[in-house]
Design an enzyme around this catalytic site. Structure first.
Site, PDB file in Angstrom:
ATOM      1  N   ASP A  88       0.803  -1.123  -0.058  1.00 52.91           N
ATOM      2  CA  ASP A  88      -0.108   0.041   0.091  1.00 52.91           C
ATOM      3  C   ASP A  88       0.820   1.065  -0.168  1.00 52.91           C
ATOM      4  OD1 ASP A  88      -1.935   1.776   0.267  1.00 52.91           O
ATOM      5  OD2 ASP A  88      -3.309   0.183   1.286  1.00 52.91           O
ATOM      6  N   ILE A  89       0.157   2.269  -0.049  1.00 48.99           N
ATOM      7  CA  ILE A  89       1.058   3.551  -0.171  1.00 48.99           C
ATOM      8  C   ILE A  89       1.668   4.049   1.334  1.00 48.99           C
ATOM      9  CG2 ILE A  89       0.480   4.986  -2.310  1.00 48.99           C
ATOM     10  CD1 ILE A  89      -1.728   6.231  -0.443  1.00 48.99           C
ATOM     11  N   TYR A 113     -16.590   7.793  -9.482  1.00 51.62           N
ATOM     12  CA  TYR A 113     -16.395   6.405  -9.094  1.00 51.62           C
ATOM     13  C   TYR A 113     -17.135   5.392  -9.763  1.00 51.62           C
ATOM     14  CZ  TYR A 113     -16.338   2.480  -5.625  1.00 51.62           C
ATOM     15  OH  TYR A 113     -16.397   1.247  -5.213  1.00 51.62           O
TER      16      TYR A 113
HETATM   17  C1  AKB Z   1     -19.018   3.180  -1.492  1.00 53.42           C
HETATM   18  O1  AKB Z   1     -19.905   3.490  -0.971  1.00 53.42           O
HETATM   19  O2  AKB Z   1     -18.432   3.859  -2.284  1.00 53.42           O
HETATM   20  C2  AKB Z   1     -18.459   1.665  -1.777  1.00 53.42           C
HETATM   21  C3  AKB Z   1     -19.345   0.959  -2.919  1.00 53.42           C
HETATM   22  C4  AKB Z   1     -20.600   0.840  -2.693  1.00 53.42           C
HETATM   23  O3  AKB Z   1     -18.616   0.664  -3.766  1.00 53.42           O
HETATM   24  N1  AKB Z   1     -18.868   0.911  -0.515  1.00 53.42           N
END
Ligand code: AKB
Length: 321
Positions: free
Chosen positions: A35-36, A143
């Protein structure tokens, strides 16, 4: 041939517990945590540890050359809430980190790669209940967009380069051994700590926001099961839907109140509400069940009892459960 396993992003919520499980299975010296920064969990003193920033391709090459791993678990990522705050870093870490690992899998002929995806690949246009494996996917978070693009890349590397990459779309992960960081589902861990300390949880989601969740022992089992399944059983090379349970903040509060009646939750939704609203309520994981025998062991009540039983001693409490 003996297995050598590298875990990248080992100090996170999943990595910490995965390193512990893998070391039990394969032996301490066979599992290299990286890990970092070096986490302070005792597991990181039981075997090799390497400082590794996954964006540093040269350093990744050095670690791979030193240990010649047969399997790599690449867990390093910025989760949903943090990636919204730092979108450039979220995109770069989540995408370039994955490219570095997939390219290294080709160059170093690594037998198997594990990479986690997430329910964040779904979006507002996705059917929210019992979300199928294949449907409209229109994620609207950095994300989620990075995870969906990552899934396509995994499948591409499998098809074009024969990389044996396996992946699961995790729901929110809940465990008592290590804490999550930067996710939208994190409340479902801190609520247990609050129940045992102040008996009051300030929830950043609305009371009725139902989300898919999974207890950590089930998440570890699913991860190890998919990695140990024969390659011909893995029919999906993007990422498998995976489900354990679904509940809202109101329902988890009620589940805790069964054991701690004085406990309560105050609802103070913030920017994470919008992220949660774009995600499914529940997931259809029938492909994982059919292809490699997935079956979760915990529901909301059995998880709640186990969480409270294991966390209570940390706060000097004895609960009759
Ligand atoms: C998040 O809440 O970003 C994560 C996921 C559901 O990928 N726990």
């Amino acid at each position: 041939m003996a297995e050598n396993i590298l875990v990248i992003g080992a100090c996170g919520q999943l990595g910490t517990e995965l390193v512990e499980e893998l070391r039990k299975m394969y032996g301490n010296d066979q599992v290299i945590a990286s890990d970092i920064f070096k986490g302070d969990d005792v597991v990181f003193r039981s075997g090799p540890f390497e400082i590794l920033d996954i964006l540093d391709k040269k350093r990744l090459g050095e670690v791979l050359y030193k240990y010649k791993p047969t399997q790599v678990y690449h867990l390093a990522a910025l989760l949903s809430a943090t990636a919204e705050l730092k979108p450039k870093l979220g995109w770069t870490l989540n995408m370039d980190g994955l490219f570095n690992v997939l390219d290294a899998a080709v160059e170093f002929r690594i037998d198997k790669i594990y990479w986690p995806s997430s329910i964040a690949v779904f979006g507002p246009g996705t059917p929210a209940n019992n979300t199928p494996q294949n449907c409209v996917m229109d994620p609207n978070t950095i994300y989620g967009i990075s995870k969906l693009a990552g899934e396509r890349y995994c499948e591409y590397y499998f098809r074009k380069h024969g990389v044996d990459v396996r992946s699961l779309r995790y729901p929110g992960l809940i465990g008592y051994k290590s804490d999550p960081g930067g996710g939208t589902t994190d409340y479902a861990v801190s609520i247990y700590h609050d129940a045992l300390t102040t008996a009051l949880h300030h929830c950043f989601l609305k009371a009725d926001t139902e989300l898919p969740m999974l207890y950590m022992p089930d998440a570890l089992k699913a991860t190890l099961d998919i990695m140990h399944a024969p390659a011909e059983k893995i029919k999906i090379r993007s990422s498998y839907n995976l489900a354990g349970m679904s509940f809202s903040p109101k329902e988890i509060t009620a589940a805790i109140q069964k054991y701690i009646p004085a406990f309560d939750t105050l609802y103070m939704p913030d920017s994470r509400q919008e992220i949660a609203d774009s995600w499914p309520n529940s997931i259809d994981d029938s492909e994982a069940r059919k292809d490699w025998g997935w079956k979760p062991g915990y529901d909301l009540d059995s998880m709640t009892r186990d969480m409270l039983k294991n966390l209570a001693p940390r706060y000097g409490l004895a609960l009759s459960l």
